[in-house]
Design a protein around this motif. Structure first.
Motif, short mmCIF file in Angstrom:
data_model
loop_
_atom_site.label_atom_id
_atom_site.label_comp_id
_atom_site.label_asym_id
_atom_site.label_seq_id
_atom_site.Cartn_x
_atom_site.Cartn_y
_atom_site.Cartn_z
N GLY A 128 0.78 -1.23 0.00
CA GLY A 128 0.00 0.00 0.00
C GLY A 128 0.82 1.27 0.00
N ILE A 147 -2.38 3.57 0.73
CA ILE A 147 -3.59 2.77 0.87
C ILE A 147 -3.28 1.53 1.71
N PRO A 161 -4.98 -1.98 -7.62
CA PRO A 161 -4.45 -0.61 -7.60
C PRO A 161 -3.52 -0.31 -8.76
N ASP A 174 -7.70 2.86 -5.83
CA ASP A 174 -7.92 1.83 -4.82
C ASP A 174 -9.28 1.18 -5.06
#
Length: 207
Positions: A128, A147, A161, A174
């Motif tokens: 992320g 994220i 993503p 996302d």
């Protein structure tokens, strides 16, 4: 290669499973192969062999101001290539290739690599975070959390993503939250917006 009249002017057959291409500084063209890359520079083809017997480099992430081309890299012939952990750093002038490893436990797909305003390499990891790498050494110089961690897709078409960089801003989609995040690469500030549907691929158009 063909000239303006479509007459053949150069040929090279040392690029098995050719896929992915890009033009680095000086209009030096790079083509991905399953055993390295093929570089076309001023009328001459040069094969740069991968360090592994199977070393697939496909998508090329290039910049008009850098002689370094960056390719996704996969040394596992049994892998689908949807969870990669290495990058190929290709010096289009010296005609060399260096393999850079991402931090332990961090993977990416072909949708998750871009070049920054200083030609740095930016990777959206499946942890992320944005990982910013020096284009010469492959060393991680900064990390920005954006994220939640995400799983690699089962199929390449599956929504996951994606990353695009324009004018110093990294745009991250996302699908898990149907949102998009704009990350200022200079400050690390993140602005988030909701989307009306699940995002998949992304393109940014600037004026």
């Amino acid at each position: 290669m063909l000239d303006e009249s479509r007459a053949e002017i150069a040929r090279n057959e040392q690029c098995p499973s050719v896929h992915g291409e890009g033009a680095a500084k000086g209009e030096i063209a790079v083509f991905g192969c399953s055993d390295g890359v093929l570089v076309y520079d001023d009328g001459v083809f040069t094969k740069i062999q991968a360090p592994d017997t199977y070393g697939r480099t496909s998508n090329q992430y290039v910049s008009e101001t850098s002689t370094i081309a960056v390719g996704d890299y996969n040394s596992d012939p049994d892998s689908e290539g949807y969870d990669l952990t290495q990058l190929a750093l290709i010096d289009t002038v010296a005609k060399t290739m260096k393999i850079a490893d991402l931090p332990d436990g961090v993977g990416y797909t072909w949708r998750d690599v871009a070049r920054g305003p200083g030609d740095e390499v930016i990777v959206l990891g499946n942890d992320g975070s944005l990982h910013i790498l020096d284009e010469q050494t492959g060393e991680v110089t900064d990390t920005i959390e954006v994220i939640d961690a995400w799983e690699p897709p089962a199929e390449w078409q599956d929504a996951h993503p994606a990353l695009v960089v324009a004018d110093g801003i990294a745009y991250v989609t996302d699908p898990a939250t149907s949102s998009i995040h704009a990350v200022d690469l200079a400050t690390g500030d993140v602005v988030t917006g909701e989307l009306p549907g699940v995002p998949n691929e992304i393109a940014v158009v600037t004026g």
